[in-house]
Enzyme design. Structure first.
Site, PDB file in Angstrom:
ATOM      1  N   TYR A  93       4.062  -5.446  11.704  1.00  0.00           N
ATOM      2  CA  TYR A  93       2.730  -6.064  11.770  1.00  0.00           C
ATOM      3  C   TYR A  93       2.955  -7.530  12.133  1.00  0.00           C
ATOM      4  CZ  TYR A  93       0.628  -2.026   9.356  1.00  0.00           C
ATOM      5  OH  TYR A  93       0.173  -0.767   9.027  1.00  0.00           O
ATOM      6  N   LYS A  96      -5.692   2.790   6.433  1.00  0.00           N
ATOM      7  CA  LYS A  96      -6.340   3.411   5.283  1.00  0.00           C
ATOM      8  C   LYS A  96      -7.476   4.390   5.588  1.00  0.00           C
ATOM      9  CE  LYS A  96      -3.950   1.747   1.993  1.00  0.00           C
ATOM     10  NZ  LYS A  96      -2.764   2.573   2.151  1.00  0.00           N
ATOM     11  N   HIS A 141       8.858   6.372   5.464  1.00  0.00           N
ATOM     12  CA  HIS A 141       9.185   4.959   5.631  1.00  0.00           C
ATOM     13  C   HIS A 141       9.163   4.285   4.257  1.00  0.00           C
ATOM     14  CE1 HIS A 141       8.383   4.177  10.157  1.00  0.00           C
ATOM     15  NE2 HIS A 141       9.034   5.289   9.961  1.00  0.00           N
ATOM     16  N   PRO A 191      -8.337  -0.846  10.948  1.00  0.00           N
ATOM     17  CA  PRO A 191      -7.116  -0.041  10.821  1.00  0.00           C
ATOM     18  C   PRO A 191      -5.888  -0.795  10.300  1.00  0.00           C
ATOM     19  CG  PRO A 191      -7.642  -0.437  13.139  1.00  0.00           C
ATOM     20  CD  PRO A 191      -8.774  -0.985  12.351  1.00  0.00           C
ATOM     21  N   TYR A 194      -0.449  -0.426   0.004  1.00  0.00           N
ATOM     22  CA  TYR A 194      -0.103   0.214   1.276  1.00  0.00           C
ATOM     23  C   TYR A 194       0.350   1.664   1.069  1.00  0.00           C
ATOM     24  CZ  TYR A 194       1.440   0.503   6.121  1.00  0.00           C
ATOM     25  OH  TYR A 194       1.567   0.862   7.446  1.00  0.00           O
TER      26      TYR A 194
END
Ligand code: RFL
Ligand code: PHB
Length: 389
Positions: free
Chosen positions: A200, A296, A72, A292, A384
């Site tokens: 998100y 990570k 991604h 979460p 990220y």
């Protein structure tokens, strides 16, 4: 029995460490409290940083991961009924890999079996002896029989509820903890993911996350009360609520179906310092927990494994213990940065019960800034995809 390294815990950190050690000719045993089937029934992480993918290659366990995973190049953030994408490739040289923790753990178990690695299941009553001496050992019970293992080093990879951390006397450790006033209700369903990238979503009704495992397997999460129970959520109620928390353009195309797994996880931040006590070294959830939201937990377990493996390799190859001596310091430096990122993502995206109007405006401004600022997006992307080891 005698081994170089005794590893407590057969989750991803313990198995990864065992396989890396094996590839370097260092003898290890893995002691797992549950069965292999039980470990593989836990549905958890789905997003892998490049670091853990590289470690899987090094461990000789990456064939299926490389064949079946998806990369991604970005993620979507949604709020106030709208959304924007953060393209990782614009800001970093690396994508992330979508591959389930369950599959990664299965690959590690298969790799371990293929090399006849020692793994004991149903291990009870693990006791760590003499960790501060040069001859530590472990006593435990396996199939009703007492087993004694002498070793050079012990790796505590036994998760948040394991025995390793508790073996460090309270006066020799410090624990930092933050519990969030909500949990995540997650479902897995054999449906087409609603979008090609993860979404998100911050919404007035609480946070939602749209994730996936493959083209026909979706993973969705909803922020829920800490005391909520899965029996309170029929599949229909879950899908209804999810649709209300994501922008209409996604809700309209959301494919719903029966859930094949449903669970609730609490959200907490936790760090134990130090991560070493004599010849006992903590790795992964045994030493730290992140909420979460930043994806990570598993990735940080892997960075610990990298530091510990490199230090053990240096010791066995060169009889140099410099990296072992500094393991805790080195690992914690990265752990705290990951804690910060996970806390920040959680704070920005969830509804908190005591949030004032002022707090809500600040949250909204934070999201506006992220939407408009390339440097804010670069910061999210850098964290990220994974900070370097
Ligand atoms: P684990 O996986 O808890 O494994 C520890 C193992 O030790 C065993 N054990 C013992 N064995 C022998 N004797 C004892 N006394 C023992 N006590 C315990 C346990 O049975 C178990 O098999 O820890 P490890 O290996 O450090 O791995 C950590 C990861 O599992 C965890 O950080 C991640 O799952 C967190 N996480 C995520 N991480 C990511 O990097 N990306 C994600 O996308 C992501 N999503 C998530 C997550 C965790 C979640 N939950 C359920 C907390 C999503 C969720 C919902
Ligand atoms: C998941 O797919 O399980 C997942 C993805 C991203 C997260 C947490 C969990 O931040």
């Amino acid at each position: 029995m005698r081994v170089n390294v005794a590893i407590i815990g057969g989750g991803p950190s313990g198995l990864l460490l065992a396989q890396l050690l094996h590839q370097s000719g260092i003898d290890a045993i893995v002691l797992e409290r549950k069965t292999r089937e039980y470990v593989l029934s836990r549905i958890r992480a789905g997003v892998l940083e490049r670091g853990i993918v590289d470690l899987m290659v090094k461990a000789g366990a990456a064939d299926r991961l490389q064949a079946e995973s998806f990369t991604h190049d970005g993620t979507v953030i949604a709020y106030k009924g709208e959304s924007f994408a953060i393209p990782f490739s614009k800001y970093t040289a690396h994508p992330v890999t979508v591959y389930g923790q369950t599959e990664l753990t299965r690959d590690l178990y298969d790799a371990r079996e293929a090399v006849n690695g020692k793994t004991l299941f149903n291990v009870e009553d693990v006791v760590i002896n003499n960790a501060k001496s040069s001859s530590p050992s472990i006593d435990c019970i396996v199939d009703g029989k007492q087993v004694h293992i002498d070793c050079d080093y012990i790796a505590g990879c036994d998760g948040f509820h394991g025995v390793s951390r508790q073996t460090i006397p309270p006066e020799a450790r410090r624990e930092y903890e933050k519990n969030y006033p909500f949990g995540w209700l997650g479902i897995l369903s054999e449906t087409k993911p609603v979008h090609e990238e993860l979404i998100y979503a911050n919404s007035d009704r609480g946070f939602a996350l749209c994730s996936m495992r493959n083209e026909r397997l979706s993973r969705y999460y909803l922020q829920c009360d800490t005391n909520d129970h899965i029996d309170n959520w029929s599949d229909a109620q879950f899908w209804d609520e999810l649709k209300k928390r994501i922008p209409e353009k996604f809700a309209d195309t959301l494919e719903s179906g029966p859930s094949i797994e449903k669970s609730i996880a609490p959200l907490r931040s936790f760090v134990c310092e130090p991560m070493q006590w004599g010849r006992l070294f903590l790795c992964g959830d045994a030493a730290h927990i992140v909420p979460p939201t930043g994806a990570k937990g598993l990735n940080t377990a892997a960075s610990d494994v990298h530091y510990l493996f490199t230090a053990l390799k240096q010791w066995y190859a060169e009889k140099d213990h410099q990296l072992l001596d500094t393991y805790s310091q080195t690992a914690l430096k990265r752990v705290w940065k990951v804690e910060r990122f996970s806390w920040w993502m959680t704070t920005m995206l969830h509804r908190f019960p005591d949030q004032s109007d002022f707090d809500l405006q600040i949250q909204s401004a934070e999201l506006d800034f992220l939407r408009e600022s390339e440097s804010a997006q670069a910061s999210l992307a850098t964290n990220y995809v994974g900070l370097p080891y």
